[in-house]
Each structure stands twice: as C-alpha cells, then as structure tokens.
Design a protein around this motif. Structure first.
Motif, mmCIF file in Angstrom:
data_model
loop_
_atom_site.group_PDB
_atom_site.id
_atom_site.type_symbol
_atom_site.label_atom_id
_atom_site.label_comp_id
_atom_site.label_asym_id
_atom_site.label_seq_id
_atom_site.Cartn_x
_atom_site.Cartn_y
_atom_site.Cartn_z
ATOM 1 N N ASP A 4 0.833 -1.192 0.000
ATOM 2 C CA ASP A 4 0.000 0.000 0.000
ATOM 3 C C ASP A 4 0.874 1.251 0.000
ATOM 4 N N THR A 5 0.630 2.150 -0.951
ATOM 5 C CA THR A 5 1.417 3.384 -1.016
ATOM 6 C C THR A 5 1.101 4.326 0.132
ATOM 7 N N ASP A 6 0.006 4.049 0.835
ATOM 8 C CA ASP A 6 -0.414 4.932 1.923
ATOM 9 C C ASP A 6 -0.430 4.184 3.253
ATOM 10 N N TYR A 7 0.664 3.505 3.536
ATOM 11 C CA TYR A 7 0.766 2.739 4.792
ATOM 12 C C TYR A 7 2.211 2.793 5.268
ATOM 13 N N THR A 8 2.403 3.348 6.460
ATOM 14 C CA THR A 8 3.734 3.469 7.061
ATOM 15 C C THR A 8 3.678 2.851 8.447
ATOM 16 N N GLU A 9 4.777 2.263 8.862
ATOM 17 C CA GLU A 9 4.799 1.614 10.173
ATOM 18 C C GLU A 9 6.160 1.815 10.824
ATOM 19 N N ILE A 10 6.151 1.959 12.135
ATOM 20 C CA ILE A 10 7.406 1.988 12.892
ATOM 21 C C ILE A 10 7.313 0.953 14.012
ATOM 22 N N ILE A 11 8.444 0.386 14.350
ATOM 23 C CA ILE A 11 8.518 -0.546 15.480
ATOM 24 C C ILE A 11 9.582 -0.031 16.438
#
Length: 269
Positions: free
Chosen positions: A32-39
């Motif tokens: 998805d071009t509109d999905y960001t995640e951080i851990i």
C-alpha cells in the motif's frame, strides 16, 4: 503551512500492537502506497533482512517500514524481541516522498540515544490510549504520533546524521582499543547492529578508510611508536600488534611507510 514545517499532512493513526514472544517471526511487504509503520524495540534482540542486507535490532532501536518495504524479521530464541508497532497513513514529510519517513534506500533502523526515554514514553502512551479507548483517545494518539514523527525526522534530517556518526564513533573507538586482536568486518558490524556493507560504506565516508584499513593503520602507528621508544625486536613488535608472521608484518610496514621496520628504527632513533 510554512516552508519550515516538517509534516505537510496530518498522519492518520491506524493501529498499535505489542510484539512479544508470541510473534517471533514475520515477513512484511507493504504494497500500500499509503501505509507506514514503525517498530520501537523495548527489549530482546531481533535479526532483520532488508534488501538482502542483514541488520540487528535491540533495545532502543526504531525500525521504519516505508511503503513497499520488504523486511523479514526473526526474534532471537534466547532473548525474544519485545516492542510496540505503530501504523499510520496519510504521511507526507517535507522533502520526502509521500508515505516515506526515511530514505527508502537506507537500512531502516535508528539507534536512539538520548531520545530513547522520550520515544519509549510516547509509544507506550499511544498503546495505552488505544487499549483503553477512553473519550478523545484518537485525538491524543494523533497528537503523540505527530510528536514522534517530528522527533524521528529531526534525527534523520540532521546534516551530520547522528545515528550514523554514533555508529562510526563507537567502531572507531573499539578499533583503537582492540586493534591488537583479530577483528573482522562482521565482528565490527555486529558490535553496532548494522550490516557489514553498511558499516564499510559509512565508515569510509566519515573516517576516510574502511574499518579494516583503519585497524591496520592503528597497528602500524603503534609499531612506529614501539620501534622508536622500545628495545623490542621487530618480531616481538609484530606479535604485540597482532601479526604472528613477522615477514608479513615487514612487507606490510614497508608498503605503508616506505621503509622496512629495521631501517625505520635506524632512521628515527
């Protein structure tokens, strides 16, 4: 917004989840071009692969998943990974592609230092709000999320790139204190939890030499000092600085200084 604004669009929070011993392995490919995640890693050790490059994450590290990121993660069996993931959409950082928190070609890890406590508190607060879901929890999470993104962006956009400089400083110091030992590029990379390729590239860029060449330089400088200020034989000096083969040391010393050790001593003493 003004030109100095970091966040051009207010990111939309999606979810936050805990990572623990029940989720030891995963494979993430964000289509998805509109999905960001951080851990954010709160404990344990994890081994990751990004674009065929291996890196290690541990307590205080922040891992970034930009859109289309392809990252494999595996928790250490003896020291399971513990952390919190936060996902969001509608991200647009000034100067970055939409959805990207970091440069998509960089190894996606930040080794937090003095920011560690603040980031940890922010992410814990988001998880708590998400779990309890009291009135207004989404507004609170949105506010905290923007704070985290701004803090992380400051680190990444700093001209001196402090996370990389700290890696190089730690490796440089370690080499200077341990150059007499047998050190490999893998040993040094594992020390700071980055891939050998990444360390070699960054270290050469900042220090001027690849890590192993810098170790050799440290050995030769120590050899010069011992030749000038001690009565040790060339063979003893070679052994002291990490070369059991005195002939190899002689050739290496001459190649770097222009003179063999014996001649160098006569000139300097």
């Amino acid at each position: 917004m003004g030109k100095s604004s970091i966040i051009l669009n207010a990111p939309r929070f999606i979810a936050t989840n805990e990572i623990n011993h029940n989720s030891p392995n995963w494979f993430k490919k964000h289509y998805d071009t509109d999905y960001t995640e951080i851990i954010y890693i709160q404990g344990g050790i994890g081994h990751f692969i990004f674009e065929e490059k291996h890196f290690v994450g541990q307590e205080g590290d922040l891992i970034i998943f930009n859109p289309f990121s392809n990252i494999e993660g595996k928790s250490c069996v003896d020291n399971p990974l513990k952390g919190i993931s936060v996902s969001f959409s509608n991200l647009h950082i000034n100067g970055n592609e939409k959805g990207c928190l970091s440069d998509s070609t960089d190894i996606p890890i930040i080794h937090l230092q003095e920011e560690k406590v603040e980031i940890n508190n922010c992410i814990n607060a988001m998880l708590s709000e998400y779990d309890t879901k009291h009135a207004g929890y989404q507004d609170i999470i949105s506010s905290i999320l923007q704070t985290v993104i701004i803090k992380v962006t400051r680190l990444l956009k700093n001209a001196n790139h402090p996370s990389l400089s700290l890696v190089c400083l730690e490796v440089k110091k370690y080499i200077e204190e341990n150059f007499r030992q047998e050190l490999t590029l893998n040993d040094l990379a594992n020390l700071v939890y980055v891939s050998p390729y990444h360390l070699s590239h960054v270290f050469k860029e900042e220090v001027g030499l690849p890590p192993i060449q810098y170790m050799i330089q440290c050995r030769i400088e120590e050899a010069k000092r011992l030749l000038e200020h001690s009565n040790l034989s060339v063979r003893e000096i070679a052994s002291l600085i990490g070369y059991e083969n005195a002939n190899y040391f002689n050739l290496l010393f001459k190649k770097i200084t222009g003179s063999p050790p014996g001649k160098y001593r006569k000139i300097k003493v």
